[in-house]
Design an enzyme around this catalytic site. Structure first.
Site, short mmCIF file in Angstrom:
data_model
loop_
_atom_site.label_atom_id
_atom_site.label_comp_id
_atom_site.label_asym_id
_atom_site.label_seq_id
_atom_site.Cartn_x
_atom_site.Cartn_y
_atom_site.Cartn_z
N ARG A 55 100.84 20.26 -67.17
CA ARG A 55 99.47 20.17 -68.11
C ARG A 55 98.75 21.38 -67.90
NH1 ARG A 55 97.15 18.55 -62.05
NH2 ARG A 55 96.41 21.20 -62.35
N HIS A 107 93.61 19.81 -63.31
CA HIS A 107 93.93 18.61 -62.87
C HIS A 107 93.02 17.17 -63.10
CE1 HIS A 107 93.87 14.02 -59.62
NE2 HIS A 107 92.72 15.27 -59.25
N TYR A 151 96.11 28.62 -58.15
CA TYR A 151 97.31 28.00 -57.61
C TYR A 151 98.86 27.83 -59.21
CZ TYR A 151 95.69 23.87 -59.98
OH TYR A 151 95.24 21.96 -61.11
#
Lengths: 365, 325
Positions: free
Chosen positions: A256, A260, A269
Site C-alpha cells: 500500500r 490506510h 509506522y
C-alpha cells in the site's frame, strides 16, 4: 497450472513480469499483448481516479477515503470476472468496482457520504461495499453456494486484505467454502499493513495462501504487482471454481503506497526509505517498461492516455460534486420492505432543514 | 385440523414451505440427521435431501452470514441458531450485515431470510441456553423480531415470516415448545407480522406479554376474573416492528398497564412500551405502568431459574398494585 506449480508453504510468489519489465515467457498465461495494453490503460486511469479522490478529500469535498495506490494490478483482477459472477468488495476496492462497470461518479458520491452512490448498476452482480473487515467473505460464500444450488455456472470473488485474514469471519467463510465446495475465489491483497500493523504481526505463518490447505482447497501466492501473474492466477482460479472444483485462494503480495485512509499518517509506522524502496515494485511502471520494450507504448501514447484519463476522472468528479443533495426522507426509505406506522410518524419529525453551517461539527477525519 | 404442539406446528410449516417453494432451504447445526436439538426439523432432511436441509459446521457467524449471501443469490434460507446465547457469535452478521443490507444496497438486495432460535428459560438448561436477549435485536433497525406463544401462531407466523421479504429473527419459546397444544389447520395460512393479538378481553387493566410469559399473563387474568376483575391480555407476537397501536388502544380503554417479560428489566421492551404509552395515552393512565420482568442479574442456572423468571403470582401482584393505585 499455476496452482499445481507453486507451493504456498515455500513463500516464493509466482512471478512472471519482473520489476525490470522482463517477462518469463515460459510462464505466460493467456494474456496477449493487446490485453496488456488495454489493462495498462485502465490501470492508469484507475490510479488517476484514486488520486482524484485524494484531491477531493484534501479540498474538503469528500469524507474519509481508503486509497488503493500501488494495488492497481490486484484490483485489475476484477476484469476477469464474467457479468454473471459476483464480486464482494471491501472498502478499498474502488479500482475493482470501477473496472466492474460502477460509474466513478457513484463511487465518489459514496465516499462523499451520499448513499445513492451505493446503488450498483442494474444487472451487475456487485455486492455493496463492506466496511466491517472480513464480513463480506461469508456473503461471497453464500452467493456462490446459491449459484451451485441453482446450477448456475459462475463464481464469486471476495476481496479482503492481510488484516482481514485474521478475522473469524474469513476463517469461517473458508471453512464453509471448503465443506460445501462453493465456487468462491478468495483474493487476499496482502498490502503489508492493517492500518499500522505490519504483516509479520498479523500471522506467524510464512504466507497467508498456505491457510487454504487447512480448509481443503488450493492456495497460491503471487506477486500482486505483476499483472501477468494476476491474470494467470485469476483465470485459473475462476475456471476451476466455475467447473465445480471448489474454492480457490490467491494471496496477492503488494504494497500500500498510500495511507490506510485519508485519516492515517503512515510515517508513524514506516520509513520514507521503505516507501521509496517499494516504489521500485510499482505495478504500472514495470508494465510500461514491458510494453515500451515491445514497441507497444510510447511517450505520445502516454500523454494522450493521461489527458483522456484526467478528463474522464474530472468529469466524474464534477458529476459527483454537482449531484443534487439527497432527499432527507431517504433516511427511512430502505429500512424495511414495508415501513411500520411509527417509522412513518418519525419521518414527519424530520427537521425541515439542517442546522446552520456554523453549528456543524467537522466530521472526524 | 390437528392438535399440535409448537414443535410439530413449526415442523409442519417448514415441511409445507419446503414442498411449496423450491428456494426454501434450512441450514444450521444438527438440523439434518439429528432433526435439530429440539426436533423442530425432524425428518426434513430425509424428505428433502442434504442440499436443502443442511448440517453446517459449528459456526454461528457463518450460518447467518452465508444465509445472507444465499438470500441475495436467490435462495430463501431458514437458518437455525441452536440457542439464543450463541446468537452473540453472529451479532455482526445479523445486526451489521443482514439488518442493513436493504439499506446498504439501496433496496436492491433486501434479504428475505429467517433465523430461527430457541429462546428463553425454564427448561433447566446450562448457561447461555436460557437467556432472553430480544431487546438487543429490537434495537436494530431493519430486523423483524417475532415470538409466537401458541402452536397456531407458530405455524402462521413462520409461514408469514418466510413470505415477508424481510429478514426475520424468529424466537421460539423453548419452555412451551411441547407444553401446550392447539388446533392447528393442516392447510396453508399466515398470521400477520406486525400485529398483536388480544388473547383475552377485559376492561380493568391491560397485560402485555409474549412467548412463554403469555401463559403466566393468562393465568393471572383468570385469577382476577374470579374476583370480577377484567384483565385484557395482549400477546405482542411481533416484537419489532412493535404493534404499539394495539397496546395504546387497550390502555385507552383500561387505564392500567402491566408488561411482562423474562428478559432483564433495564432497557427491556417493557421500558419502550411504557414510553410509547406515555407518549400517546398518558392522560388515559390511572396508575404507573408496572413491569414484571427478569432481574438485572445473570440468568441463573437450573436450580434458581424459577425464582428469576416471572410467574403468574408476580403478574398478579403487579396487577393488584396497579388496580389499587
Amino acid at each position: 497450472m499455476y496452482f499445481d506449480r507453486c507451493d504456498p508453504l515455500k513463500g516464493e510468489p509466482l512471478s512472471i513480469l519482473a520489476p525490470d519489465g522482463s517477462l518469463r515467457e515460459d510462464l505466460r498465461p493467456n494474456f496477449p499483448d493487446d490485453r496488456a495494453v488495454e489493462f495498462y490503460e485502465r490501470m492508469t486511469v484507475m490510479r488517476l481516479a484514486d488520486r482524484m479522490a485524494m484531491t477531493m478529500q484534501r479540498e474538503g469535498n469528500l469524507g474519509t477515503y481508503a486509497p488503493f495506490y500501488g494495488q492497481e494490478a490486484c484490483q485489475a483482477s476484477a476484469a476477469f470476472l464474467q457479468p454473471g459472477d459476483w464480486l464482494a468488495p471491501s472498502y478499498r476496492e474502488t479500482g475493482a468496482l470501477f473496472l466492474r462497470g460502477v460509474p466513478l461518479a457513484n463511487l465518489y458520491r459514496y465516499w462523499m457520504g451520499d448513499e445513492r452512490g451505493m446503488l450498483m448498476p442494474e444487472g451487475l452482480r456487485n455486492l455493496p461495499i463492506a466496511v466491517v473487515v472480513g464480513a463480506q467473505a461469508l456473503h461471497a460464500v453464500g452467493v456462490a453456494w446459491a449459484m451451485k444450488l441453482k446450477g448456475e455456472a459462475g463464481a464469486a470473488a471476495v476481496y479482503f486484505g492481510d488484516g482481514a485474514s485474521s478475522q473469524g469471519d474469513v476463517h469461517e467463510a473458508m471453512n464453509f467454502a471448503g465443506v460445501f465446495k462453493t465456487p468462491t475465489v478468495f483474493i487476499c491483497q496482502n498490502n503489508q499493513f492493517a492500518i499500522s500493523l505490519p504483516r509479520r504481526r498479523q500471522t506467524a505463518a510464512a504466507t497467508i495462501a498456505q491457510r487454504a490447505a487447512g480448509y481443503g482447497f488450493p492456495g497460491l501466492l503471487i506477486d500482486g504487482n505483476d499483472i501477468f501473474a494476476v491474470a494467470g492466477a485469476m483465470q485459473e482460479a475462476l475456471a476451476e471454481a466455475r467447473a465445480g472444483l471448489g474454492p480457490r485462494f490467491i494471496e496477492m503480495l503488494t504494497y500500500r503506497l498510500g495511507p490506510h485512509t485519508t485519516a492515517d499518517d503512515p510515517r508513524k509506522y514506516r520509513s520514507d526509505e521503505e516507501l521509496a524502496e517499494q516504489k521500485r515494485f510499482d505495478p504500472l511502471a514495470r508494465l510500461r517498461v514491458y510494453l515500451e520494450n515491445r514497441g507497444l507504448w510510447s511517450r505520445e501514447r502516454q500523454d494522450r492516455l493521461e489527458a483522456a484519463g484526467r478528463a474522464e476522472v474530472e468529469a466524474a468528479a464534477r458529476a459527483a460534486l454537482e449531484a443534487p443533495p439527497p432527499d432527507p426522507a431517504d433516511i427511512f426509505s430502505y429500512v424495511y420492505r414495508r415501513p411500520p406506522p411509527y417509522l412513518e410518524r418519525q419521518r414527519k419529525e424530520l427537521p425541515a432543514e439542517g442546522p446552520p453551517a456554523a453549528a456543524r461539527v467537522a466530521a472526524p477525519a | 385440523m390437528a392438535n399440535l404442539n409448537i414443535v410439530s406446528a413449526l415442523n409442519q410449516a417448514l415441511d409445507q414451505e419446503l414442498a411449496r417453494d423450491p428456494r426454501v432451504m434450512i441450514l444450521g447445526e444438527d438440523v439434518g440427521r439429528e432433526g435439530g436439538v429440539f426436533r423442530v426439523t425432524d425428518g426434513l432432511q430425509k424428505k428433502y435431501g442434504e442440499e436443502r436441509v443442511v448440517d453446517t459446521p459449528l459456526a454461528e457467524s457463518a450460518i447467518v452470514g452465508t444465509a445472507l449471501g444465499l438470500a441475495v443469490g436467490g435462495m430463501l434460507p431458514v437458518a437455525e441458531i441452536q440457542f439464543e446465547g450463541f446468537l452473540a457469535l453472529a451479532m455482526d452478521q445479523l445486526c451489521n450485515q443482514v439488518a442493513r443490507y436493504r439499506w446498504r444496497s439501496r433496496g436492491r438486495y433486501g434479504p428475505a431470510l429467517v433465523v430461527r432460535v430457541p429462546w428463553g428459560g425454564g427448561i433447566h438448561a446450562p448457561e447461555h441456553h436460557s437467556d432472553s436477549p430480544e431487546a438487543w435485536f429490537v434495537h436494530v433497525p431493519g430486523l423483524v423480531v417475532v415470538m409466537p406463544a401458541t402452536p397456531y401462531d407458530a405455524k402462521g407466523l413462520l409461514l408469514a415470516a418466510l413470505r415477508s421479504g424481510e429478514p426475520v429473527l424468529f424466537c421460539e419459546p423453548k419452555r412451551i415448545y411441547r407444553a401446550l397444544k392447539d388446533e392447528v389447520p393442516e392447510g396453508d395460512y399466515t398470521v400477520p407480522i406486525g400485529k398483536a393479538r388480544v388473547a383475552r378481553t377485559g376492561k380493568d387493566l391491560t397485560i402485555v406479554a409474549w412467548g412463554a410469559m403469555l401463559r403466566e399473563a393468562l393465568k393471572a387474568a383468570e385469577e382476577l376474573a374470579a374476583e370480577n376483575l377484567g384483565a385484557e391480555v395482549i400477546d405482542l407476537r411481533t416484537l419489532s416492528p412493535m404493534d404499539s397501536d394495539a397496546i395504546v388502544r387497550s390502555v385507552r380503554k383500561t387505564g392500567r398497564l402491566v408488561v411482562v417479560h423474562e428478559a432483564p428489566r433495564t432497557m427491556g421492551l417493557a421500558a419502550e412500551i411504557a414510553a410509547r404509552v406515555g407518549e400517546e395515552a398518558l392522560t388515559s393512565l390511572l396508575a404507573p405502568v408496572e413491569r414484571v420482568t427478569g432481574f438485572d442479574a445473570v440468568m441463573p442456572l437450573g436450580k434458581l431459574e424459577d425464582r428469576y423468571l416471572p410467574d403468574y403470582r408476580r403478574v398478579l401482584a403487579a396487577a393488584r398494585r396497579t388496580l389499587a393505585a
